[in-house]
Design a protein around this motif. Sequence first.
Motif, PDB file in Angstrom:
ATOM      1  N   ASP A 264      26.105   8.023  34.151  1.00 16.65           N
ATOM      2  CA  ASP A 264      27.223   8.924  33.784  1.00 16.65           C
ATOM      3  C   ASP A 264      28.585   8.409  34.258  1.00 16.65           C
ATOM      4  N   ILE A 265      29.033   7.335  33.646  1.00 21.39           N
ATOM      5  CA  ILE A 265      30.295   6.737  34.115  1.00 21.39           C
ATOM      6  C   ILE A 265      31.378   6.826  33.045  1.00 21.39           C
ATOM      7  N   TYR A 266      32.591   7.151  33.476  1.00 19.79           N
ATOM      8  CA  TYR A 266      33.744   7.204  32.579  1.00 19.79           C
ATOM      9  C   TYR A 266      34.743   6.150  33.042  1.00 19.79           C
ATOM     10  N   ILE A 267      35.279   5.378  32.105  1.00 20.52           N
ATOM     11  CA  ILE A 267      36.367   4.461  32.448  1.00 20.52           C
ATOM     12  C   ILE A 267      37.522   4.756  31.510  1.00 20.52           C
ATOM     13  N   GLY A 269      38.780   7.454  30.465  1.00 24.07           N
ATOM     14  CA  GLY A 269      38.486   8.481  29.467  1.00 24.07           C
ATOM     15  C   GLY A 269      37.343   8.136  28.529  1.00 24.07           C
ATOM     16  N   GLU A 270      36.867   6.885  28.590  1.00 21.34           N
ATOM     17  CA  GLU A 270      35.777   6.484  27.693  1.00 21.34           C
ATOM     18  C   GLU A 270      34.446   6.749  28.391  1.00 21.34           C
ATOM     19  N   VAL A 271      33.514   7.378  27.672  1.00 23.48           N
ATOM     20  CA  VAL A 271      32.201   7.651  28.256  1.00 23.48           C
ATOM     21  C   VAL A 271      31.314   6.428  28.014  1.00 23.48           C
ATOM     22  N   LEU A 272      30.779   5.839  29.089  1.00 27.63           N
ATOM     23  CA  LEU A 272      29.868   4.706  28.912  1.00 27.63           C
ATOM     24  C   LEU A 272      28.450   5.230  28.694  1.00 27.63           C
ATOM     25  N   HIS A 273      27.598   4.409  28.061  1.00 27.10           N
ATOM     26  CA  HIS A 273      26.292   4.895  27.629  1.00 27.10           C
ATOM     27  C   HIS A 273      25.225   4.837  28.709  1.00 27.10           C
ATOM     28  N   GLN A 275      22.780   5.850  31.721  1.00 29.67           N
ATOM     29  CA  GLN A 275      22.267   7.077  32.326  1.00 29.67           C
ATOM     30  C   GLN A 275      20.992   6.791  33.102  1.00 29.67           C
TER      31      GLN A 275
END
Length: 599
Positions: A264-267, A269-273, A275
């Motif tokens: 669950d990482i955001y860089i 504002g972009e949500v990375l896939h 999990q």
Amino acid sequence: MSDHGHDHHEHDHEHEHHHKDTFITKYIFSIDHKMIAKQYLITGIIMGIIGVGMSMLFRMQLAWPEESFGVFKFFLGEQYAPGGVMKNDAYLSLVTIHGTIMVFFVLTAGLSGTFSNLLIPLQIGARDMASGFMNMISYWLFFLSSVIMVSSLFVESGPASAGWTIYPPLSALPQAIPGSGTGMTLWLVSMAIFIASSLMGSLNYVVTVINLRTKGMSMTRLPLTIWAFFITAVIGIVSFPVLLSAALLLIMDRSFGTSFFLSDIYIAGEVLHYQGGSPVLFEHLFWFLGHPEVYIVLLPALGITSEIIATNSRKPIFGYRAMIASILAIAFLSTIVWGHHMFISGMNPFLGSVFTFTTLLIAIPSAVKAFNYITTLWKGNLQMNPAMLFSIGLVSTFISGGLTGIILGDSTLDINVHDTYFVVAHFHLVMGISALYGMFAGIYHWFPRMFGRMLNKNLGYIHFWVTAVCAYGVFFPMHFIGMAGLPRRYYTNTNFPLFDDLQNVNVLITIFALVGGAFQLVFLYNFFSSIFYGKKTVQNPWRSNTLEWTAPVEHMHGNWPGEIPEVHRWPYDYSKPGHDEDFVPQHIPMKEGEEVLNH
């Protein structure tokens, strides 16, 4: 050892004389353990120069933040020090590579690689290591990993900068910070090769000690140096593969889209896939090596100190069997304390208390060692040469650094000073400075055995006293700024008015660091000039008992011409009643009615 083994060695030894060594087979791709020891030592010294140089640069940044220095511009270039002012990326990279180089390349490979290689065959009475070829390969893998680590300083995006512990997600996402790019990949490749080198070396040391001891050399007649190298190698074999697995999983997360350590990482504002992964899993894998690593670094230094203190006190080492027991206890306990690095990672408080208990237990064998050194020195006929001074210095830093470990090992106390300069002060004293002192002591003591010449004693005294004063000058005040709450790894503390009063302490620490670092040039001059111009040594300059001083000064592959000496006694018969000399080497047979000492 069987007679067959002896014949086999004799045959090998005869065989050596048939072909003439060329420059390449003698100095570069050598399979002689003494030459490989020198290769490790000189590579370790070069890496040490780089590591210490980096610490000088970032200490200047901490003392005088946002100042412009020509030296920054010269070493870091316009990209990392525009106008001579260090950028924060450059600071993080320097801290990361400094830690990596000092812990792995100087103190692990430089210390163990040099002295295990030099002393194991000589002190147990063997012609060479169990496998000379594997020994050569382990050195060249170490050299290759050093080259890759140093080359990561020159890639465009910069070297790794996630700290020497390379926690994800900073290390797992190539886009996280500039230092997470190619530099981080090179760091991981370098460490994977380094671990392969380390494992090959360790397996070789263990097999050699178990199988190739000369006649009469029982385990309880081994010098404490050999016990220390032997157990260090065992710890390495147990714990290094775990770091290898962590590095490989991290490479997969970075390059192949897996998520072992990511969730669950955001860089921006972009949500990375990613999990399902956990960065805490990485911490467990890393520290499962990271804590035993402290003892992989420290035990060889303690072994060297045991030998030097007994030799220069001219009396038997106090509590030989207790010293062996303490090495074994440290080895066992060191593998079950890794969680004390993770008290604030959200660990269950009950688990925290378990790790607190095992951590405080390790103080007992450590204290046994300290008391035994002090008791050996007590009322001894002390020979205060540079090797002895560095050994006594090690006992001092081992105690002063170890005491703060009791605070950090307690989960409730640790939470207050975790990730402050208090931790930096603790581990630099207890493992950094202590291991370096052990390394210096070993170099001063065995330099005649390695190079057939003596180091300059007076330069040795200057080197010791300035180093000792500066080491405490650097790391003693750090405890206080740590207790005041100053966090580690910040490239400047000017944003926090809270810490303004501590700035002058940082300046003091940096001045000590610069002076101490500059005086290592005295040692370097002494070391490299003595190789060529030092006073020629006699066979046994320190009047020592162990077998390495029975071999001829001229180096030859096979160590002893003719028969290997047979061992009749333990290595610490100093000042024994009934003998004319105050030392009795191990190969001298027992007299009628002489009592056997090995307390």
